[in-house]
Design a protein around this motif. Structure first.
Motif, short mmCIF file in Angstrom:
data_model
loop_
_atom_site.label_atom_id
_atom_site.label_comp_id
_atom_site.label_asym_id
_atom_site.label_seq_id
_atom_site.Cartn_x
_atom_site.Cartn_y
_atom_site.Cartn_z
N ILE A 1 0.76 -1.10 0.07
CA ILE A 1 -0.19 0.30 -0.35
C ILE A 1 0.97 0.96 -0.10
N GLY B 1 4.85 5.31 -3.79
CA GLY B 1 5.63 6.07 -3.93
C GLY B 1 7.13 6.06 -3.83
N MET C 1 8.78 4.12 -1.86
CA MET C 1 9.51 2.64 -0.76
C MET C 1 8.26 2.31 -1.94
N ASP D 1 -1.85 2.55 -4.62
CA ASP D 1 -1.64 4.03 -4.36
C ASP D 1 -3.34 4.66 -4.56
N ALA E 1 3.26 1.60 2.75
CA ALA E 1 4.02 2.65 2.41
C ALA E 1 3.80 3.89 2.15
N ILE E 2 2.63 4.00 3.19
CA ILE E 2 2.09 4.94 2.55
C ILE E 2 2.44 6.55 3.66
N VAL E 3 1.54 7.83 3.80
CA VAL E 3 2.78 9.23 4.26
C VAL E 3 3.21 8.86 5.81
N VAL F 1 -3.44 8.28 9.93
CA VAL F 1 -3.47 7.32 8.30
C VAL F 1 -3.45 6.51 8.13
N ILE G 1 -6.10 2.61 7.45
CA ILE G 1 -5.69 2.00 6.72
C ILE G 1 -6.00 0.68 6.76
N ASN H 1 6.35 0.01 7.32
CA ASN H 1 7.37 0.41 6.33
C ASN H 1 7.54 1.86 7.17
N THR H 2 7.47 1.93 7.64
CA THR H 2 6.91 2.76 8.62
C THR H 2 8.47 3.49 9.08
N SER H 3 9.25 4.54 8.99
CA SER H 3 10.57 5.30 9.19
C SER H 3 10.87 5.48 10.81
N HIS I 1 11.13 -2.57 8.02
CA HIS I 1 11.58 -1.60 7.24
C HIS I 1 12.35 -1.30 5.85
N ASP J 1 9.72 16.05 3.18
CA ASP J 1 8.50 16.29 4.02
C ASP J 1 8.14 15.32 4.47
#
Ligand code: CAA
Ligand code: NAD
Length: 302
Positions: A21, A24, A26, A45, A107-109, A114, A118, A135-137, A158, A256
């Motif tokens: 998901i 972008g 990633m 997306d 791997a969204i914003v 958010v 999801i 996949n959050t940073s 990650h 961002d």
């Protein structure tokens, strides 16, 4: 992939189909690597144009890989590209495609709410055995997972940018993630050709807890006028052997995303000067200059 697991819903799960998901930089990279290692992937997306761009980007990057991997056998290279592309489909509706997935990688914003929205929606629709991974940073995996009822089948996975090139995957377990889920993700990472490391669910895991303060300190050094951005980047490249300097790398990650990470950490640790606001980062983001992906950040890109 995960045969031999001993318990519950993840037992006998072989990850064959995954939903990624976010299309972008990633998400597209994760889809590319999974597709080229024989997995069927649906890339999702909300924006159909981004999906078209992602598939085009995947095709271009597969060509780069094929050129290198099959330099003496161009027909095998073409077969590799076509096989991988056949493994990728796209959708703008995650709810419609998650049914057949063994793994969902998000791997969204970089925004907790958010991501939670999801996952809480998909939790009701995905099969019981499906593993959810973010996949959050920088966000807490525990907090993201709390929006679902599959805490034992929820982890961090990650990847690093650019995904087809960077060999590392951090596998992050919470106190509720089952060993079967972790083993499954460690194995899956190896099947992708990556080297996994196990991490605790602490801010930034291993890499970003070290990398982000370094990049931010470089930005502050530039703000103080203690070096031009070019000199700071050249110094770290030639002095430490890093492939990119810190400001160049900030542009590459996305300003961002850098700001989302720093804002989240500074809110959680207001007393820690490493996470304090950066004027130039705030200004560039306010101007929509997110780095390489928008054509301008600390530097300009064609
Ligand atoms: N897909 C496939 N292959 C790619 C690629 C892609 N997207 N991007 C680069 N490559 C390949 C190229 O084909 C090339 O292969 P060969 O050497 O075999 O020809 C190789 O990678 C090097 O690429 P280039 O020659 O185009 O450029 P370069 O030598 O300047 O390397 C780079 C580019 C790999 C990005 C390198 O500059 C680098 O490693 N930079 C640092 C990246 C980094 O630190 N990433 C981590 C960011 S932090 C993060 O991801 C975590 C987070 O949560 C924020
Ligand atoms: P990006 O801005 O390139 O892509 C994010 C994509 O998510 C966009 O295409 C957007 O349209 C899509 N999106 C947003 N909300 C959505 C939704 N509700 N449903 C479906 N799609 C949605 O960002 P990126 O650099 O690919 O980063 C994505 C995630 O990966 C972030 O959590 C980031 O922290 C993390 N990450 C980034 C890097 C990096 O170097 N950029 C490295 C590792 C991890």
């Amino acid at each position: 992939v995960c045969r031999g697991l001993s318990s519950s819903a993840v037992r006998n799960v072989a990850i064959k189909h995954l939903t990624v998901i976010g299309g972008g930089q990633m998400g597209a990279g994760i889809a590319q690597v999974a597709a080229s290692t024989g997995h069927s992937v649906t890339l999702v997306d909300t924006n159909g144009e981004i999906l078209k761009k992602a598939v085009k980007g995947i095709e271009g990057n597969l060509k780069r890989v094929a050129k290198k991997k099959f330099s003496d056998k161009p027909e095998s290279g073409e077969e590799f590209i076509q096989k991988a592309l056949q493994n990728v489909s796209t959708s703008t509706d995650a709810a419609a495609v998650v049914q057949g997935s063994d793994l969902v990688v998000e791997a969204i914003v970089e925004n907790l709410k958010v991501k939670q929205d999801i996952f809480s929606g998909l939790d009701k629709l995905a099969p019981a055995h499906t593993i959810f991974a973010s996949n959050t940073s920088s966000l807490s995996i525990t907090d993201i997972a709390s929006s679902t009822s599959r805490l034992d089948r929820f982890a961090g996975l990650h990847f690093f940018n650019p995904v087809p090139v960077m060999k590392l995957v951090e596998v992050i377990g919470t106190s509720a993630t089952s060993q079967e889920t972790l083993d499954c993700l460690l194995n899956f990472s190896k099947v992708l050709g990556k080297t996994p490391v196990s991490c605790k669910d602490t801010p930034g895991f291993i890499v970003n807890r070290l990398l982000l303060p370094y990049i931010i300190e470089a930005i502050r050094m530039y703000e103080r006028g203690h070096g031009s951005k070019e000199d700071i980047d050249i110094a770290m490249k030639l002095g430490c052997g890093y492939p990119m300097g810190p400001l160049e790398l900030a542009d590459y990650v996305g300003l961002d995303t850098m700001k989302f990470i720093m804002d989240y950490w500074s809110a959680a640790n207001p007393e820690n000067p490493s996470f304090a606001q950066s004027e130039s980062l705030n200004k560039l983001v306010a101007e929509g200059k997110f780095g390489k992906k928008t054509g301008e950040g600390f530097y300009k890109y064609k």
